[in-house]
Design a protein around this motif. Structure first.
Motif, PDB file in Angstrom:
ATOM      1  N   GLN A 176      38.888  54.048  32.797  1.00 33.37           N
ATOM      2  CA  GLN A 176      37.649  54.824  32.785  1.00 33.37           C
ATOM      3  C   GLN A 176      36.436  53.921  32.629  1.00 33.37           C
ATOM      4  O   GLN A 176      35.421  54.092  33.302  1.00 33.37           O
ATOM      5  N   PHE A 177      36.534  52.919  31.756  1.00 32.19           N
ATOM      6  CA  PHE A 177      35.440  51.981  31.564  1.00 32.19           C
ATOM      7  C   PHE A 177      35.149  51.228  32.863  1.00 32.19           C
ATOM      8  O   PHE A 177      33.998  51.082  33.262  1.00 32.19           O
ATOM      9  N   SER A 178      36.203  50.771  33.530  1.00 35.77           N
ATOM     10  CA  SER A 178      36.037  50.013  34.783  1.00 35.77           C
ATOM     11  C   SER A 178      35.375  50.851  35.864  1.00 35.77           C
ATOM     12  O   SER A 178      34.511  50.358  36.590  1.00 35.77           O
ATOM     13  N   VAL A 179      35.780  52.098  35.963  1.00 39.01           N
ATOM     14  CA  VAL A 179      35.214  52.998  36.975  1.00 39.01           C
ATOM     15  C   VAL A 179      33.750  53.296  36.669  1.00 39.01           C
ATOM     16  O   VAL A 179      32.909  53.355  37.573  1.00 39.01           O
ATOM     17  N   ASP A 180      33.417  53.469  35.389  1.00 43.56           N
ATOM     18  CA  ASP A 180      32.055  53.822  34.984  1.00 43.56           C
ATOM     19  C   ASP A 180      31.087  52.636  34.992  1.00 43.56           C
ATOM     20  O   ASP A 180      29.875  52.821  34.967  1.00 43.56           O
ATOM     21  N   GLN A 194      35.846  43.599  38.930  1.00 46.94           N
ATOM     22  CA  GLN A 194      35.865  45.021  38.576  1.00 46.94           C
ATOM     23  C   GLN A 194      36.885  45.764  39.436  1.00 46.94           C
ATOM     24  O   GLN A 194      37.669  46.562  38.923  1.00 46.94           O
ATOM     25  N   LYS A 195      36.884  45.481  40.715  1.00 44.97           N
ATOM     26  CA  LYS A 195      37.842  46.133  41.617  1.00 44.97           C
ATOM     27  C   LYS A 195      39.277  45.796  41.220  1.00 44.97           C
ATOM     28  O   LYS A 195      40.164  46.656  41.253  1.00 44.97           O
ATOM     29  N   ALA A 196      39.515  44.539  40.833  1.00 43.18           N
ATOM     30  CA  ALA A 196      40.852  44.127  40.406  1.00 43.18           C
ATOM     31  C   ALA A 196      41.266  44.868  39.138  1.00 43.18           C
ATOM     32  O   ALA A 196      42.418  45.296  39.009  1.00 43.18           O
ATOM     33  N   ALA A 197      40.325  45.033  38.199  1.00 38.83           N
ATOM     34  CA  ALA A 197      40.627  45.757  36.957  1.00 38.83           C
ATOM     35  C   ALA A 197      40.984  47.210  37.260  1.00 38.83           C
ATOM     36  O   ALA A 197      41.942  47.757  36.695  1.00 38.83           O
ATOM     37  N   ILE A 198      40.237  47.834  38.146  1.00 38.58           N
ATOM     38  CA  ILE A 198      40.516  49.225  38.524  1.00 38.58           C
ATOM     39  C   ILE A 198      41.899  49.327  39.165  1.00 38.58           C
ATOM     40  O   ILE A 198      42.703  50.195  38.811  1.00 38.58           O
ATOM     41  N   ARG A 199      42.192  48.422  40.113  1.00 40.38           N
ATOM     42  CA  ARG A 199      43.507  48.436  40.780  1.00 40.38           C
ATOM     43  C   ARG A 199      44.648  48.227  39.792  1.00 40.38           C
ATOM     44  O   ARG A 199      45.680  48.909  39.849  1.00 40.38           O
TER      45      ARG A 199
END
Length: 96
Positions: A32-36, A44-49
């Motif tokens: 949720q933090f990464s998306v927000d 950031q994209k890597a963290a979300i994935r």
């Protein structure tokens, strides 16, 4: 496959707002933090994935944690062990 939030062995703390630490205890918290987060960096994209992969069981929570920590460290928002909220010379106001 069902999405299950898994707790981290050790929570992650990140800076939000004007120097306030926030604790992320689970993969869902980190996702949720990464998306927000305001941005669109490769980290950031890597963290979300990675968080998505952990939520569906493709990787373990600690692998996702490591990718998220790398993102947070790169963006200078990771609260390192022993670091206090009022750190001179750092601005942590990039989280919306």
């Amino acid at each position: 496959m069902a999405m299950v939030s898994k707790p981290f062995e050790k929570p992650i703390r990140v800076w939000v707002g004007l120097g306030f630490p926030r604790q992320l205890n689970t993969v869902t918290d980190a996702y949720q933090f990464s998306v927000d987060w305001c941005g669109n960096s490769p980290e950031q994209k890597a963290a979300i994935r990675a968080c998505k992969a952990a939520l569906v069981g493709d990787i373990d929570a600690e692998t996702a944690r490591g990718v998220f920590v790398a993102f947070a460290r790169r963006k200078d928002i990771l609260v390192e062990d022993g670091e206090f909220p009022h750190v001179a010379g750092k601005s942590h106001a990039t989280y919306a």
